[in-house]
Design a protein around this motif. Structure first.
Motif, PDB file in Angstrom:
ATOM      1  N   ARG A 172       0.829  -1.210   0.000  1.00 27.00           N
ATOM      2  CA  ARG A 172       0.000   0.000   0.000  1.00 27.00           C
ATOM      3  C   ARG A 172       0.860   1.255   0.000  1.00 27.00           C
ATOM      4  NH1 ARG A 172      -3.414  -2.577   3.361  1.00 27.00           N
ATOM      5  NH2 ARG A 172      -2.278  -1.867   5.176  1.00 27.00           N
ATOM      6  N   ASP A 173       1.893   1.267   0.852  1.00 28.48           N
ATOM      7  CA  ASP A 173       2.800   2.418   0.903  1.00 28.48           C
ATOM      8  C   ASP A 173       3.510   2.613  -0.432  1.00 28.48           C
ATOM      9  OD1 ASP A 173       2.067   2.803   3.516  1.00 28.48           O
ATOM     10  OD2 ASP A 173       3.867   1.844   4.361  1.00 28.48           O
ATOM     11  N   ASN A 174       3.941   1.523  -1.053  1.00 26.13           N
ATOM     12  CA  ASN A 174       4.615   1.609  -2.352  1.00 26.13           C
ATOM     13  C   ASN A 174       3.681   2.173  -3.419  1.00 26.13           C
ATOM     14  OD1 ASN A 174       6.941   0.601  -1.240  1.00 26.13           O
ATOM     15  ND2 ASN A 174       6.635  -1.477  -2.014  1.00 26.13           N
ATOM     16  N   ARG A 175       2.399   1.749  -3.397  1.00 27.27           N
ATOM     17  CA  ARG A 175       1.439   2.281  -4.364  1.00 27.27           C
ATOM     18  C   ARG A 175       1.239   3.777  -4.168  1.00 27.27           C
ATOM     19  NH1 ARG A 175      -1.369  -2.604  -3.557  1.00 27.27           N
ATOM     20  NH2 ARG A 175      -2.696  -1.642  -1.992  1.00 27.27           N
ATOM     21  N   ARG A 176       1.116   4.217  -2.918  1.00 26.41           N
ATOM     22  CA  ARG A 176       0.952   5.652  -2.642  1.00 26.41           C
ATOM     23  C   ARG A 176       2.170   6.438  -3.128  1.00 26.41           C
ATOM     24  NH1 ARG A 176      -0.807   4.170   3.091  1.00 26.41           N
ATOM     25  NH2 ARG A 176      -3.008   3.768   2.825  1.00 26.41           N
ATOM     26  N   GLU A 177       3.342   5.915  -2.843  1.00 22.68           N
ATOM     27  CA  GLU A 177       4.575   6.586  -3.259  1.00 22.68           C
ATOM     28  C   GLU A 177       4.674   6.643  -4.780  1.00 22.68           C
ATOM     29  OE1 GLU A 177       9.341   5.792  -2.782  1.00 22.68           O
ATOM     30  OE2 GLU A 177       7.996   5.117  -1.176  1.00 22.68           O
ATOM     31  N   LEU A 178       4.285   5.565  -5.451  1.00 27.04           N
ATOM     32  CA  LEU A 178       4.323   5.534  -6.907  1.00 27.04           C
ATOM     33  C   LEU A 178       3.343   6.539  -7.502  1.00 27.04           C
ATOM     34  CD1 LEU A 178       5.448   4.235  -9.470  1.00 27.04           C
ATOM     35  CD2 LEU A 178       3.629   2.531  -9.283  1.00 27.04           C
ATOM     36  N   ARG A 179       2.138   6.623  -6.948  1.00 29.64           N
ATOM     37  CA  ARG A 179       1.167   7.610  -7.433  1.00 29.64           C
ATOM     38  C   ARG A 179       1.695   9.031  -7.264  1.00 29.64           C
ATOM     39  NH1 ARG A 179      -3.221   4.821  -4.339  1.00 29.64           N
ATOM     40  NH2 ARG A 179      -3.899   3.178  -5.709  1.00 29.64           N
ATOM     41  N   ALA A 180       2.293   9.306  -6.105  1.00 30.24           N
ATOM     42  CA  ALA A 180       2.840  10.647  -5.873  1.00 30.24           C
ATOM     43  C   ALA A 180       3.974  10.940  -6.847  1.00 30.24           C
ATOM     44  CB  ALA A 180       3.329  10.762  -4.430  1.00 30.24           C
ATOM     45  N   ALA A 181       4.829   9.952  -7.114  1.00 35.23           N
ATOM     46  CA  ALA A 181       5.935  10.152  -8.044  1.00 35.23           C
ATOM     47  C   ALA A 181       5.421  10.373  -9.467  1.00 35.23           C
ATOM     48  CB  ALA A 181       6.880   8.953  -8.004  1.00 35.23           C
ATOM     49  N   LYS A 182       4.387   9.621  -9.867  1.00 38.28           N
ATOM     50  CA  LYS A 182       3.812   9.813 -11.199  1.00 38.28           C
ATOM     51  C   LYS A 182       3.189  11.194 -11.328  1.00 38.28           C
ATOM     52  CE  LYS A 182       2.811   5.074 -12.588  1.00 38.28           C
ATOM     53  NZ  LYS A 182       1.740   4.113 -12.894  1.00 38.28           N
ATOM     54  N   LYS A 183       2.501  11.631 -10.280  1.00 42.78           N
ATOM     55  CA  LYS A 183       1.890  12.954 -10.303  1.00 42.78           C
ATOM     56  C   LYS A 183       2.968  14.036 -10.399  1.00 42.78           C
ATOM     57  CE  LYS A 183      -1.718  13.492  -7.723  1.00 42.78           C
ATOM     58  NZ  LYS A 183      -2.607  13.699  -6.562  1.00 42.78           N
ATOM     59  N   GLU A 184       4.037  13.864  -9.636  1.00 39.92           N
ATOM     60  CA  GLU A 184       5.144  14.822  -9.674  1.00 39.92           C
ATOM     61  C   GLU A 184       5.808  14.830 -11.047  1.00 39.92           C
ATOM     62  OE1 GLU A 184       9.412  15.436  -7.424  1.00 39.92           O
ATOM     63  OE2 GLU A 184       7.819  14.327  -6.412  1.00 39.92           O
TER      64      GLU A 184
END
Length: 123
Positions: free
Chosen positions: A80-92
Motif C-alpha cells: 500500500r505504501d509503495n502504491r501511494r509513493e508511486l502515485r505521488a511520483a507519477k503525479k510529480e
C-alpha cells in the motif's frame, strides 16, 4: 504432468475420505469434560462422526487461512505504501513534464534561431 500427478495423489485420498465418512454414520457425542466421562458437564449433542470430522476439517482450513492472511499484514501494508509513493511520483513527474513543455514552448517562441537541446529522460 502436474495435473496427472495431482490426480494420482488426490483422487485416491478423496475416495478413501468419502468411504470413511460414509462408513462412520453412527451418532457420537463429543465430551469436553475429562474428569467425569459418564456424566460430562460439557458435551455436545450426538451427531454423526462425519459431521464432527468435516467440521474440524473446515475449522482447520478457516484457522489456517486466517493465520496466513494475518501473517501477510506487513507485506500488504508495504505494498500500500509503495502504491501511494508511486502515485505521488507519477503525479510529480506529470507536473514536471507539463512545466518543461510550457518552458520549451515559451523558449521556442522567444528565440526561434536557438536549436533544440537534448534532454535526459529517466524511466
Amino acid at each position: 504432468m502436474s495435473k496427472w500427478l495431482f490426480r494420482i495423489i488426490w483422487i485416491p485420498i478423496l475416495i478413501v475420505a468419502v468411504l470413511f465418512l460414509v462408513a462412520n454414520r453412527t451418532l457420537v457425542p463429543i465430551s469436553l469434560d475429562p474428569f467425569r466421562p459418564d456424566n460430562p458437564a460439557l458435551s455436545t449433542p450426538a451427531l454423526p462422526l462425519w459431521f464432527w470430522l468435516m467440521g474440524m476439517l473446515f475449522l482447520g482450513v478457516a484457522l489456517g487461512a486466517a493465520g496466513q492472511w494475518l501473517s501477510g499484514r506487513e507485506t500488504r501494508a508495504q505494498a500500500r505504501d509503495n502504491r501511494r509513493e508511486l502515485r505521488a511520483a507519477k503525479k510529480e513527474l506529470a507536473a514536471f513534464a507539463a512545466r518543461e513543455q510550457t518552458n520549451r514552448s515559451d523558449s521556442a517562441a522567444s528565440d526561434p534561431a536557438d536549436p533544440p537541446k537534448l534532454e535526459a529522460t529517466s524511466i
